[in-house]
Design a protein around this motif. Sequence first.
Motif, PDB file in Angstrom:
ATOM      1  N   THR A 113     -28.184  21.303  17.413  1.00 32.76           N
ATOM      2  CA  THR A 113     -28.909  20.341  18.238  1.00 32.76           C
ATOM      3  C   THR A 113     -28.844  18.946  17.621  1.00 32.76           C
ATOM      4  N   ALA A 114     -29.017  18.875  16.312  1.00 35.64           N
ATOM      5  CA  ALA A 114     -29.030  17.581  15.618  1.00 35.64           C
ATOM      6  C   ALA A 114     -27.636  17.004  15.393  1.00 35.64           C
ATOM      7  N   MET A 115     -26.642  17.886  15.225  1.00 34.48           N
ATOM      8  CA  MET A 115     -25.280  17.442  14.896  1.00 34.48           C
ATOM      9  C   MET A 115     -24.260  18.205  15.740  1.00 34.48           C
ATOM     10  N   ALA A 116     -24.349  18.029  17.048  1.00 37.06           N
ATOM     11  CA  ALA A 116     -23.500  18.808  17.960  1.00 37.06           C
ATOM     12  C   ALA A 116     -22.018  18.631  17.658  1.00 37.06           C
ATOM     13  N   GLY A 117     -21.607  17.416  17.331  1.00 38.19           N
ATOM     14  CA  GLY A 117     -20.191  17.171  17.036  1.00 38.19           C
ATOM     15  C   GLY A 117     -19.708  17.979  15.849  1.00 38.19           C
ATOM     16  N   PHE A 118     -20.514  18.040  14.805  1.00 42.70           N
ATOM     17  CA  PHE A 118     -20.134  18.802  13.617  1.00 42.70           C
ATOM     18  C   PHE A 118     -20.008  20.283  13.935  1.00 42.70           C
TER      19      PHE A 118
END
Length: 155
Positions: free
Chosen positions: A87-92
Amino acid sequence: MPHAAPAGFQHGLTLDAARTIADATLAKGRELGLAPLTVVVLDQAAVPKAVLREDGASLARVEIAWGKANGVMAMGLGGRELLRRSTAMAGFVNALSDLTGGRAVPVPGGVLVKDADGAVLGAVGVSGDASDKDEVCAVAGIRAAGLAPDTGDPA
């Protein structure tokens, strides 16, 4: 004569423990009346040690369960923490899934298996019902083997 591991290799999660985890995971699902489950138990090298798919389990459950287990092994974090990070770092997390060939499913149901000292021995992934229920079954299986589950939430 007992089999000795080659120098430098550790057995980690034994086959007996993996079988106990898999069987107890599915038994918990039957006890709770869940949809047919699939369980994948990975060893410390993220290699499948046990894979069981109940009769009637829907398509792609092996891949989903494997992705749950592999994702937690890849990051050293339980599925609940991976969910928070997705949720916080969708790209990662999307990149992680790409790098692992799609085998990083960041939801509950992926649980690290630890020994009494906190060393990671492997991981369990369960798929078939709601992710929270899948996780309950994985935790029960790990505990049945006398090992410690790490869901990604504080104990």
